[in-house]
Design an enzyme around this catalytic site. Structure first.
Site, PDB file in Angstrom:
ATOM      1  CD  GLN A   1      10.518  -0.020  35.505  1.00 59.37           C
ATOM      2  OE1 GLN A   1      10.824   0.198  34.332  1.00 59.37           O
ATOM      3  NE2 GLN A   1      11.167   0.517  36.512  1.00 59.37           N
TER       4      GLN A   1
ATOM      5  CG  PHE B   1      -1.873   1.001   1.473  1.00 53.12           C
ATOM      6  CD1 PHE B   1      -3.084   0.954   0.789  1.00 53.12           C
ATOM      7  CD2 PHE B   1      -1.689   2.023   2.399  1.00 53.12           C
ATOM      8  CE1 PHE B   1      -4.081   1.908   1.019  1.00 53.12           C
ATOM      9  CE2 PHE B   1      -2.672   2.981   2.633  1.00 53.12           C
ATOM     10  CZ  PHE B   1      -3.865   2.917   1.939  1.00 53.12           C
TER      11      PHE B   1
ATOM     12  CD  GLU C   1      -2.861   0.255   8.612  1.00 49.31           C
ATOM     13  OE1 GLU C   1      -4.081   0.235   8.803  1.00 49.31           O
ATOM     14  OE2 GLU C   1      -2.165  -0.758   8.455  1.00 49.31           O
ATOM     15  N   GLY C   2      -1.940   6.145  10.427  1.00 50.15           N
ATOM     16  CA  GLY C   2      -2.519   7.278  11.127  1.00 50.15           C
ATOM     17  C   GLY C   2      -2.005   7.351  12.546  1.00 50.15           C
TER      18      GLY C   2
ATOM     19  NE  ARG D   1      13.880 -10.916  40.442  1.00 54.05           N
ATOM     20  CZ  ARG D   1      15.179 -11.070  40.523  1.00 54.05           C
ATOM     21  NH1 ARG D   1      15.715 -12.286  40.454  1.00 54.05           N
ATOM     22  NH2 ARG D   1      15.977 -10.028  40.642  1.00 54.05           N
TER      23      ARG D   1
ATOM     24  N   PRO E   1       7.507  11.715   1.348  1.00 55.05           N
ATOM     25  CG  PRO E   1       9.627  11.794   0.352  1.00 55.05           C
ATOM     26  CD  PRO E   1       8.206  11.382   0.094  1.00 55.05           C
TER      27      PRO E   1
ATOM     28  CB  ILE F   1       6.347   1.753   0.648  1.00 50.87           C
ATOM     29  CG1 ILE F   1       6.058   3.212   0.245  1.00 50.87           C
ATOM     30  CG2 ILE F   1       5.330   0.782   0.045  1.00 50.87           C
ATOM     31  CD1 ILE F   1       4.803   3.828   0.852  1.00 50.87           C
TER      32      ILE F   1
ATOM     33  N   GLY G   1       2.664  12.698   5.009  1.00 50.94           N
ATOM     34  CA  GLY G   1       2.495  11.570   5.922  1.00 50.94           C
ATOM     35  C   GLY G   1       1.098  11.643   6.522  1.00 50.94           C
TER      36      GLY G   1
HETATM   37  N1  COS Z   1     -14.108   7.493   4.352  1.00 55.10           N
HETATM   38  C1  COS Z   1     -14.644   8.100   3.250  1.00 55.10           C
HETATM   39  N2  COS Z   1     -14.459   9.411   2.964  1.00 55.10           N
HETATM   40  C2  COS Z   1     -13.713  10.132   3.800  1.00 55.10           C
HETATM   41  C3  COS Z   1     -13.121   9.583   4.957  1.00 55.10           C
HETATM   42  C4  COS Z   1     -13.357   8.214   5.218  1.00 55.10           C
HETATM   43  N3  COS Z   1     -12.843   7.635   6.301  1.00 55.10           N
HETATM   44  N4  COS Z   1     -12.430  10.536   5.612  1.00 55.10           N
HETATM   45  C5  COS Z   1     -12.584  11.659   4.906  1.00 55.10           C
HETATM   46  N5  COS Z   1     -13.367  11.413   3.811  1.00 55.10           N
HETATM   47  C6  COS Z   1     -13.795  12.397   2.810  1.00 55.10           C
HETATM   48  C7  COS Z   1     -14.439  13.595   3.471  1.00 55.10           C
HETATM   49  O1  COS Z   1     -15.825  13.373   3.692  1.00 55.10           O
HETATM   50  C8  COS Z   1     -14.193  14.678   2.450  1.00 55.10           C
HETATM   51  O2  COS Z   1     -15.147  14.520   1.389  1.00 55.10           O
HETATM   52  P1  COS Z   1     -15.776  15.788   0.596  1.00 55.10           P
HETATM   53  O3  COS Z   1     -14.602  16.485  -0.053  1.00 55.10           O
HETATM   54  O4  COS Z   1     -16.728  15.172  -0.361  1.00 55.10           O
HETATM   55  O5  COS Z   1     -16.420  16.640   1.641  1.00 55.10           O
HETATM   56  C9  COS Z   1     -12.816  14.331   1.892  1.00 55.10           C
HETATM   57  O6  COS Z   1     -12.657  12.916   2.117  1.00 55.10           O
HETATM   58  C10 COS Z   1     -11.694  15.105   2.541  1.00 55.10           C
HETATM   59  O7  COS Z   1     -11.737  14.844   3.936  1.00 55.10           O
HETATM   60  P2  COS Z   1     -11.084  15.800   5.028  1.00 55.10           P
HETATM   61  O8  COS Z   1     -11.497  17.205   4.737  1.00 55.10           O
HETATM   62  O9  COS Z   1     -11.376  15.249   6.372  1.00 55.10           O
HETATM   63  O10 COS Z   1      -9.525  15.636   4.689  1.00 55.10           O
HETATM   64  P3  COS Z   1      -8.212  16.224   5.372  1.00 55.10           P
HETATM   65  O11 COS Z   1      -7.260  16.581   4.321  1.00 55.10           O
HETATM   66  O12 COS Z   1      -8.582  17.287   6.354  1.00 55.10           O
HETATM   67  O13 COS Z   1      -7.535  14.937   6.121  1.00 55.10           O
HETATM   68  C11 COS Z   1      -7.029  13.326   7.826  1.00 55.10           C
HETATM   69  C12 COS Z   1      -8.057  14.233   7.089  1.00 55.10           C
HETATM   70  C13 COS Z   1      -5.972  14.082   8.584  1.00 55.10           C
HETATM   71  C14 COS Z   1      -7.940  12.588   8.802  1.00 55.10           C
HETATM   72  C15 COS Z   1      -6.372  12.325   6.831  1.00 55.10           C
HETATM   73  O14 COS Z   1      -5.467  12.989   5.999  1.00 55.10           O
HETATM   74  C16 COS Z   1      -5.688  11.150   7.533  1.00 55.10           C
HETATM   75  O15 COS Z   1      -6.345  10.187   7.936  1.00 55.10           O
HETATM   76  N6  COS Z   1      -4.339  11.209   7.669  1.00 55.10           N
HETATM   77  C17 COS Z   1      -3.539  10.109   8.184  1.00 55.10           C
HETATM   78  C18 COS Z   1      -3.027   9.320   7.041  1.00 55.10           C
HETATM   79  C19 COS Z   1      -2.525   7.987   7.394  1.00 55.10           C
HETATM   80  O16 COS Z   1      -3.190   7.203   8.032  1.00 55.10           O
HETATM   81  N7  COS Z   1      -1.299   7.716   6.929  1.00 55.10           N
HETATM   82  C20 COS Z   1      -0.700   6.451   7.099  1.00 55.10           C
HETATM   83  C21 COS Z   1      -0.410   5.852   5.772  1.00 55.10           C
HETATM   84  S1  COS Z   1      -0.645   4.146   5.662  1.00 55.10           S
HETATM   85  S2  COS Z   1       0.812   3.412   6.719  1.00 55.10           S
END
Ligand code: COS
Length: 390
Positions: free
Chosen positions: A344, A132, A371-372, A275, A137, A166, A140
């Site tokens: 600990q 995935f 994953e966030g 222990r 860079p 990745i 994130g």
């Molecule tokens: N399922 C479906 N749609 C979603 C959604 C979800 N879980 N989350 C957001 N959306 C939609 C929103 O409804 C919005 O739609 P509209 O444009 O139609 O209104 C759109 O996507 C944009 O959403 P939002 O405004 O919340 O986006 P942001 O850019 O503010 O980002 C976060 C939100 C920070 C929550 C997001 O970028 C995130 O989850 N980041 C972490 C990423 C991550 O997990 N990285 C790890 C990589 S894998 S190891």
């Protein structure tokens, strides 16, 4: 596992109880007490574990039944039980299983029949390795800032850019890549594609070594050709595809943490009851009892949040963004705390290379980030809470 009473909770069905027993027995036979030993060659070990999981029919839980899976659609409770029990025995086995699911998840959830038939049977059998590719860079936590581009080139797209951290980078057979296709700015201008790892122009620029070694790489795309059939879902819907895929798999990150935490509690209890110090066992000291109680409480609270989120999705909820964020946030943070307590209680042995608490201490750390990150999960929970306030 000391306490398996949670398997009788109403969130789970008999098929889940059977699966829990099956994966637990399989992992015990496969890894015994050596599942957390250091891996000299992680790439080779990941390949071997993937094939073993495939032969045991366990990677079938990563895809829908029509492509060789077990359940009609992805069953989040099964994915969670798999990760929990694998993580209890072997961090690398949990990683391998998780990536088969996350790497192919966008195809299972949003792919067309041709895409599903091309890639998913190989994921189910363990022959194909999935990845995935979302993080960059400069993108994130802020996924909407993705800079990798896919530009139309007549009979498909040209992919240019860079991805980093990745998982399975360098050993995957295919990558689900998120790139900017420009339908709009920010989150609305991204699309998801399937990239065959044999595509010319894909370069493994760097392998990344982490505290709990897993195959991880920085990828560079130089004019990679993406055929017309490689687009997953509609163009411009990549952000939502990524988020919806993460909604499913974030609960499973919580479940892996739960497996690590249960192992930490079992190790700590074994240690505390044997222990001796000050004329009694560690477990006779009230302070230690408090520590064990906090671990047990956090484990049950994590399990409740995880199986609530998984059950909610499996029984038809279109979105479990809030529930999955709560499960991941709570379970990963609680597991870090539980594992620290186990270290600990083991004293010097807890930080000695090769001890189980030491390995768990390294394994858990990344789960609060990938994953966030925990901070992002809080943002997700708060946003939903505030949006429903009115
Ligand atoms: N399922 C479906 N749609 C979603 C959604 C979800 N879980 N989350 C957001 N959306 C939609 C929103 O409804 C919005 O739609 P509209 O444009 O139609 O209104 C759109 O996507 C944009 O959403 P939002 O405004 O919340 O986006 P942001 O850019 O503010 O980002 C976060 C939100 C920070 C929550 C997001 O970028 C995130 O989850 N980041 C972490 C990423 C991550 O997990 N990285 C790890 C990589 S894998 S190891």
């Amino acid at each position: 596992m000391a306490d398996a009473s949670y398997l009788n909770w109403p969130f789970l069905e008999d098929s889940h109880r059977d699966l829990a027993k099956r994966v637990n027995t399989w992992a015990k036979t496969q890894f015994g007490d050596h599942g957390f030993a250091e891996h000299e060659d992680v790439d080779a070990d990941c390949g071997a574990i993937r094939h073993q999981l495939g032969q045991a029919g366990l990677t079938r839980y990563c895809v829908p039944a029509a492509q060789g899976g077990v359940t009609e659609t992805l069953d989040v409770r099964s994915l969670c039980l798999m990760r929990e029990h694998l993580a209890y025995r072997c961090g690398l086995a949990d990683f391998v299983f998780a990536m088969q699911g996350l790497g192919s998840g966008a195809i299972s959830l949003f792919g067309n029949d041709v895409q599903k038939q091309a890639w998913l049977p190989g994921v189910a059998s363990g022959e194909l390795c999935a990845a995935f590719a979302l993080t960059e860079p400069e993108a994130g936590s802020d996924v909407a800032a993705i800079a990798t581009t896919a530009t139309p080139d007549g009979n498909g797209w040209r992919l240019n850019g860079e991805k980093t951290f990745i998982s399975n980078g360098g050993i995957a057979d295919f990558y689900v890549v998120f790139a900017r296709t420009g339908e709009a700015g920010g989150a609305r201008g991204l699309s998801a594609f399937i990239l065959d790892a044999k595509t010319p122009g894909l370069k493994i620029a760097e392998r990344i070594d982490t505290i709990a070694p897993h195959p991880l790489a920085r990828l560079v795309f130089e004019d990679c050709h993406l055929p017309a059939g490689s687009l997953i879902g509609a163009s411009g819907s990549g952000f939502k595809i990524a988020m919806a895929t993460l909604d499913v798999f974030r609960s499973t990150v919580g479940a892996a943490s739960l497996g690590f935490a249960r192992r930490a509690l079992d190790e700590a209890t074994g240690r505390a009851t044997t222990r001796k110090l000050f004329g009694a066992t560690l477990a006779d000291q009230q302070g230690v009892q408090t520590q064990l109680a906090e671990m047990a409480l956090d484990i049950d609270a994590s399990a409740l949040l995880i199986y609530r989120a998984a059950w909610t999705k499996d029984t038809g909820a279109p979105r479990i963004t809030r529930e999955a964020a709560m499960a991941k946030l709570y379970a990963t943070e609680a597991a870090q705390k539980a594992i620290d307590t186990a270290v600990q209680l083991f004293g010097g042995l807890g930080v000695t290379k090769g001890s189980v608490p030491e390995a768990l201490y390294r394994e858990i750390r990344a789960l609060r980030i990938y994953e966030g990150a925990s901070e992002v999960q809080k943002l997700v929970i708060a946003r939903q809470h505030l949006s429903e306030w009115k």
